[in-house]
Design an enzyme around this catalytic site. Structure first.
Site, PDB file in Angstrom:
ATOM      1  N   SER A 114      42.392  28.919 -12.158  1.00 43.38           N
ATOM      2  CA  SER A 114      43.582  29.531 -11.562  1.00 43.38           C
ATOM      3  C   SER A 114      44.736  28.531 -11.493  1.00 43.38           C
ATOM      4  O   SER A 114      44.526  27.313 -11.528  1.00 43.38           O
ATOM      5  CB  SER A 114      43.262  30.027 -10.149  1.00 43.38           C
ATOM      6  OG  SER A 114      42.247  30.991 -10.194  1.00 43.38           O
TER       7      SER A 114
HETATM    8  N1  SAH Z   1      38.512  29.616  -8.866  1.00 43.45           N
HETATM    9  C1  SAH Z   1      38.049  29.499 -10.237  1.00 43.45           C
HETATM   10  C2  SAH Z   1      38.367  30.803 -10.945  1.00 43.45           C
HETATM   11  C3  SAH Z   1      37.659  30.976 -12.227  1.00 43.45           C
HETATM   12  S1  SAH Z   1      38.082  32.508 -13.037  1.00 43.45           S
HETATM   13  C4  SAH Z   1      38.789  28.333 -10.873  1.00 43.45           C
HETATM   14  O1  SAH Z   1      39.971  28.162 -10.570  1.00 43.45           O
HETATM   15  O2  SAH Z   1      38.197  27.613 -11.693  1.00 43.45           O
HETATM   16  C5  SAH Z   1      36.966  33.616 -12.251  1.00 43.45           C
HETATM   17  C6  SAH Z   1      35.521  33.292 -12.422  1.00 43.45           C
HETATM   18  O3  SAH Z   1      34.768  34.384 -11.884  1.00 43.45           O
HETATM   19  C7  SAH Z   1      35.067  33.129 -13.863  1.00 43.45           C
HETATM   20  O4  SAH Z   1      34.486  31.858 -13.978  1.00 43.45           O
HETATM   21  C8  SAH Z   1      34.042  34.222 -14.060  1.00 43.45           C
HETATM   22  O5  SAH Z   1      32.985  33.848 -14.901  1.00 43.45           O
HETATM   23  C9  SAH Z   1      33.583  34.474 -12.620  1.00 43.45           C
HETATM   24  N2  SAH Z   1      32.974  35.781 -12.368  1.00 43.45           N
HETATM   25  C10 SAH Z   1      33.430  37.008 -12.739  1.00 43.45           C
HETATM   26  N3  SAH Z   1      32.572  37.974 -12.320  1.00 43.45           N
HETATM   27  C11 SAH Z   1      31.563  37.322 -11.655  1.00 43.45           C
HETATM   28  C12 SAH Z   1      30.379  37.771 -10.989  1.00 43.45           C
HETATM   29  N4  SAH Z   1      30.034  39.056 -10.936  1.00 43.45           N
HETATM   30  N5  SAH Z   1      29.593  36.848 -10.442  1.00 43.45           N
HETATM   31  C13 SAH Z   1      29.913  35.504 -10.501  1.00 43.45           C
HETATM   32  N6  SAH Z   1      30.997  35.028 -11.115  1.00 43.45           N
HETATM   33  C14 SAH Z   1      31.829  35.925 -11.684  1.00 43.45           C
END
Ligand code: SAH
Length: 256
Positions: A93
């Protein structure tokens, strides 16, 4: 007034830059860490303070300590205020969103408290949470892509939060985050880093009375919702701002 005008036009600019970067930033370029990364991270934090995004001294301190360059993919402009692709249809993000979520949760990330980071991705916020709650607290990151779990552990090990991972107050679990992580519940703070169609009941259940969850909700149009569980167990929900996150979904749907 002036600072909120400045902040909203800044957010608009940041969104445009984010969209451009999403399409043009290479996902797996060669590893490169400049010696000036600490200075660049500091400059990013100061920039967010100047535009009124970071208002909290504590959040500025934590974002200073956790170097974004250790979490963003190598070769990316890690210190730009935009999300970056991290592979697997996911992104780290944008710094202004990390700052916003840290500020919304600050009161619930006091030393000794418990936090859950759903969709922990690169592990950046998970590491920030660990610094905030300290060794007496507990932080669980839940991510459903095995490669991102491995990457986040690698990232955290390079960061100032490495000791918490080693000592066990910080852990990353491979699981479906829609179900939360009941084993360590209830949590004072829950952050969801991917947009849910609806707020999962299991996450509300895992929130401590007095606790707060920050979760993007929606599909094409999303709102960052702030969910407060009151001491009597009732729940209050408000919208903080419009946002754009990748979906909270099944592994198959995300990879297809
Ligand atoms: N706060 C993190 C955001 C990553 S993007 C950062 O800044 O690095 C959102 C993440 O949610 C992705 O890594 C994706 O793989 C994860 N995600 C999406 N659906 C999910 C689920 N059902 N369970 C666990 N992770 C999930």
């Amino acid at each position: 007034m002036f600072s909120s005008l400045l902040a909203s036009s800044y957010m608009g600019l940041a969104t445009i830059i984010s969209v451009i970067t999403m399409f043009f930033v290479p996902q797996h370029s060669q590893h490169f860490r400049s010696r000036g990364s600490i200075d660049k991270n500091k400059a990013l934090v100061e920039h967010l303070q100047y535009y009124g995004i970071i208002k909290s001294g504590k959040v500025a301190e934590v974002m200073d300590v956790i170097d974004r360059g250790e979490f963003a993919p190598s070769g990316c402009p890690a210190y730009d205020d935009s999300p970056m692709p991290i592979g697997y249809n996911a992104t780290i993000s944008a710094p202004h969103m990390h700052a916003t979520c840290l500020q919304l949760l600050e009161e619930h990330l006091q030393p000794g408290m418990r936090a859950l980071d759903v969709g922990s991705g690169t592990g950046y916020l998970t590491a920030c949470f660990a610094i905030m709650v300290g060794a007496q607290g507990l932080v669980v990151g839940v991510e459903h892509i095995p490669q991102l779990v491995a990457l986040s552990i690698e990232n955290i090990n390079k960061s100032s939060a490495a000791a918490f991972l080693k000592e066990g107050s910080l852990s990353i679990k491979l699981a479906d985050g829609q179900l939360g992580w009941p084993d360590s519940a209830p949590y004072d703070a829950i952050h969801v880093g991917a947009a849910a169609r609806e707020i999962p009941q299991s996450l509300i259940d895992q929130l401590k009375p007095g606790g707060r969850m920050v979760i993007p909700v929606g599909d094409l149009f999303q709102d960052l919702k702030v969910v407060d569980k009151n001491l009597d167990g009732s729940v209050s929900i408000r919208s903080e701002m419009s946002v754009r996150y990748v979906p909270l979904t099944s592994l198959e749907a995300q990879l297809s």
